[in-house]
Design an enzyme around this catalytic site. Structure first.
Site, short mmCIF file in Angstrom:
data_model
loop_
_atom_site.label_atom_id
_atom_site.label_comp_id
_atom_site.label_asym_id
_atom_site.label_seq_id
_atom_site.Cartn_x
_atom_site.Cartn_y
_atom_site.Cartn_z
CG HIS A 1 -1.28 5.10 -9.23
ND1 HIS A 1 -0.85 4.14 -10.01
CD2 HIS A 1 -0.61 5.10 -8.04
CE1 HIS A 1 0.13 3.55 -9.20
NE2 HIS A 1 0.36 4.07 -7.85
CD GLU B 1 3.79 6.30 -6.74
OE1 GLU B 1 3.82 5.53 -5.61
OE2 GLU B 1 2.97 5.97 -7.59
O1 LIG Z 1 0.78 3.41 -5.38
C1 LIG Z 1 2.00 2.97 -5.25
C2 LIG Z 1 2.93 2.85 -5.80
O2 LIG Z 1 2.70 2.63 -7.22
C3 LIG Z 1 4.20 2.07 -5.53
O3 LIG Z 1 4.18 0.90 -5.77
P1 LIG Z 1 5.44 -0.30 -5.18
O4 LIG Z 1 5.44 0.08 -3.61
O5 LIG Z 1 4.66 -1.54 -5.21
O6 LIG Z 1 6.56 0.38 -5.66
#
Ligand SMILES: O=C[C@H](O)COP(=O)(O)O
Length: 222
Positions: free
Chosen positions: A93, A141
């Protein structure tokens, strides 16, 4: 396309621990059953076992170390999270980055313990590298949009398209999630239209006053 998957990462948010984790898992279970969409949760390690015991949702660890059981103080093994009831694990992550060698080791350890694997990536090139390791999912992401409230689906659809293509070119069996700033059904619909198999999100649900209402909206256009 495979059935869409939504994973709610509770990170280390105060709202997503203990009782808060239970509220979100209960909502995920209810809306998952209502909609037919699989909604998983990734709680803190300390909540893995209670959440897995009490709610019929796939539970993910937020990270595992690629080590076998043994003298590894402070590490978390695939065996441990599997025994606690985890169904799968996030790996690499953005807030828990690993070296390529460590990603491979975590992925291999997860596979050995029958954990579903979700390798997170930050661009199309790392998506291609992650896909070569044959995880079940890669999750693209863009770091700058994480927690921003600005959805990757709207702000950077190109990175999703390029990542889907990169993953498929390297390994057509790998499914693709996307995340960062996802908070509405429209974000999810766009992500699916761009070729993903679902989304990975956090703050949009975890920090919401009514997580169930957000989850209901997220699945509304699938
Ligand atoms: O694991 C989830 C991601 O890092 C996205 O986070 P977020 O939905 O707060 O932008």
């Amino acid at each position: 396309m495979a059935e869409p998957l939504i994973i709610v990462n509770l990170k280390a948010y105060a709202e997503g621990m203990g009782e808060g984790a239970g509220i979100i898992a209960a909502a995920a279970e209810e809306i998952g059953e209502e909609s037919g969409v699989t909604i998983g949760v990734a709680p803190a390690y300390t909540d893995l076992h209670p959440i897995a015991m009490h709610y019929a949702v796939p539970v993910y660890a937020q990270h595992i170390d690629g080590v076998a059981p043994g003298a590894y103080t402070g590490h978390v093994t695939a065996e441990q999270v599997r025994a606690a009831g985890a169904f799968g694990t996030l790996i690499n992550h953005s807030e828990r980055r690993l070296t390529l060698a460590a990603i491979e080791a975590s992925c291999a350890a997860a596979r050995k313990s029958d954990l579903q694997t979700v390798i997170c990536t930050n661009n199309a090139a790392t998506t291609a590298a992650a896909a070569a390791l044959s995880p079940d999912y890669v999750a693209i992401e863009p770091p700058e949009l994480i927690g921003s409230g600005v959805s990757v689906s709207k702000a950077d659809p190109g990175i999703i398209e390029r990542s889907v293509m990169a993953a498929k070119n390297v390994n057509p069996g790998v499914r693709v999630l996307t995340g960062a700033g996802i908070s509405t059904g429209e974000c999810v619909r766009i992500a699916l239209e761009l070729g993903t198999d679902g989304v990975l999100l956090a703050s949009g649900v975890v920090k919401a006053k009514d997580p169930a209402a957000v989850l209901r909206d997220l699945v509304s256009l699938i």
